[in-house]
Design a protein around this motif. Structure first.
Motif, PDB file in Angstrom:
ATOM      1  N   THR A  56      96.986   7.594 -27.399  1.00 29.76           N
ATOM      2  CA  THR A  56      97.870   7.270 -26.211  1.00 29.76           C
ATOM      3  C   THR A  56      96.842   6.780 -25.543  1.00 29.76           C
ATOM      4  O   THR A  56      97.469   5.353 -25.693  1.00 29.76           O
ATOM      5  CB  THR A  56      98.373   8.245 -25.297  1.00 29.76           C
ATOM      6  OG1 THR A  56      99.492   9.077 -25.644  1.00 29.76           O
ATOM      7  CG2 THR A  56      98.734   7.594 -24.047  1.00 29.76           C
TER       8      THR A  56
ATOM      9  N   THR B  50     101.092  10.626 -21.696  1.00 32.76           N
ATOM     10  CA  THR B  50     102.381   9.873 -21.584  1.00 32.76           C
ATOM     11  C   THR B  50     101.772   8.629 -21.956  1.00 32.76           C
ATOM     12  O   THR B  50     100.807   7.563 -21.088  1.00 32.76           O
ATOM     13  CB  THR B  50     103.618  10.366 -21.586  1.00 32.76           C
ATOM     14  OG1 THR B  50     103.503   9.688 -20.213  1.00 32.76           O
ATOM     15  CG2 THR B  50     104.034  12.137 -21.796  1.00 32.76           C
ATOM     16  N   VAL B  51     102.531   7.997 -23.136  1.00 32.67           N
ATOM     17  CA  VAL B  51     102.661   5.634 -22.963  1.00 32.67           C
ATOM     18  C   VAL B  51     102.994   5.476 -21.214  1.00 32.67           C
ATOM     19  O   VAL B  51     102.136   4.334 -21.142  1.00 32.67           O
ATOM     20  CB  VAL B  51     102.782   5.891 -24.224  1.00 32.67           C
ATOM     21  CG1 VAL B  51     103.261   4.170 -24.033  1.00 32.67           C
ATOM     22  CG2 VAL B  51     101.923   6.024 -24.996  1.00 32.67           C
TER      23      VAL B  51
ATOM     24  N   PRO C  12     100.545   8.637 -31.043  1.00 35.04           N
ATOM     25  CA  PRO C  12     100.135   8.453 -29.418  1.00 35.04           C
ATOM     26  C   PRO C  12     101.830   9.668 -28.480  1.00 35.04           C
ATOM     27  O   PRO C  12     102.179   9.820 -29.334  1.00 35.04           O
ATOM     28  CB  PRO C  12     100.861   7.032 -28.682  1.00 35.04           C
ATOM     29  CG  PRO C  12     100.823   6.909 -29.648  1.00 35.04           C
ATOM     30  CD  PRO C  12     101.084   6.951 -30.956  1.00 35.04           C
TER      31      PRO C  12
END
Length: 269
Positions: free
Chosen positions: A182, A146-147, A249
């Protein structure tokens, strides 16, 4: 073990080399006599990326350990490196300590801890290298794509540092495309290494990605990947942007499951 029964199998061709499997899924290949012998193709790609990082010892974090093949490689090829591994499977790590001589690796520490928690505890700009290679029953551990997590990794990395990641994907590469998006959200330079069949989405397999704030040595990596025993392609720049397409993302706000391999290939990862 936390994620299944562990099994150690000796390599018939090498007296002191071992295959570590958990729950029937191959996790690590460890050659105690020659830690530079990286048997798994994706680990060889990670090793190639390590080779082209700036010279000298590295301060490295590894999210996911198992047999610690890559930390052993870094210790052998970059003497003086300081490394910390985060792994949540304490019984597995104890097995590796006792049976695969983990304590003998210079300046390597292993902490039994979730990778996200571990990275969060590190100081800003304290690492040259962060490696993501954490799987639970052949699926990438949750929350590592994840970002928010990648942003935290960027915080921990020095300006010239690099994030390396091993992921798996299959037909159409939906997860890989979103992970590319991402990484591109956080880092200006991203590349991907994969065997042609996997890259075209024709079969399930490993893809290795690298991301950095500084330009990556794409020409050298492409040359080495193409000439390896199992040739791979290095994708970057406009070609990588095309591969990503319109993928978005991934964030902590959504539940995106990493892909699981088909049952008939489980032993390969």
């Amino acid at each position: 073990m936390r994620f299944g029964t562990a099994e150690l199998l000796r390599d018939d061709d090498r007296a002191n080399a071992w295959l570590l499997s958990v729950g029937g899924v191959a996790q690590s290949y460890v050659d105690l006599d020659d830690p530079t012998n990286l048997e798994f193709n994706y680990v060889r790609r990670l090793g190639d990326l390590v080779d082209f990082l700036p010279s000298g010892p590295l301060d490295a974090l590894h999210v996911g350990g198992a047999g610690c093949s890559l930390p052993r490689y870094v210790a052998a090829t970059r003497p003086g490196s300081r490394q910390l591994v985060f792994d949540a499977d304490e019984p597995l790590i104890e097995l590796v300590r006792e049976q695969l001589d983990l304590r003998s690796v210079p300046k390597l520490r292993v902490r039994i801890e979730d990778g996200r928690v571990g990275v969060r505890s590190r100081r800003d700009a304290s690492a040259d290298l962060v490696v993501l290679d954490a799987f639970e029953r052949a699926t990438l551990a949750s929350g590592l794509a994840t970002v928010e997590f990648v942003t935290d990794v960027a915080r921990v990395l020095r300006p010239s540092g690099a994030l390396l990641a091993n992921i798996t994907d299959g037909t159409g590469l939906p997860f890989a495309r979103r992970f590319l998006a991402t990484l591109a959200e956080v880092f200006p330079y991203v590349l991907l290494l994969a065997e042609p069949g996997v890259l075209r989405g024709r079969r399930f397999g490993n893809l290795v990605l690298a991301a950095s704030r500084t330009e990556l040595p794409t020409t050298e990596l492409a040359r080495r990947a193409a000439s390896s025993a199992y040739p791979a392609r290095c994708v970057h720049g406009a070609e990588l942007h095309k591969l990503r397409g319109k993928a978005e993302p991934m964030t902590d706000a959504e539940a995106v499951a990493a892909p699981s391999p088909p049952e008939d290939v489980l032993g390969l990862f």
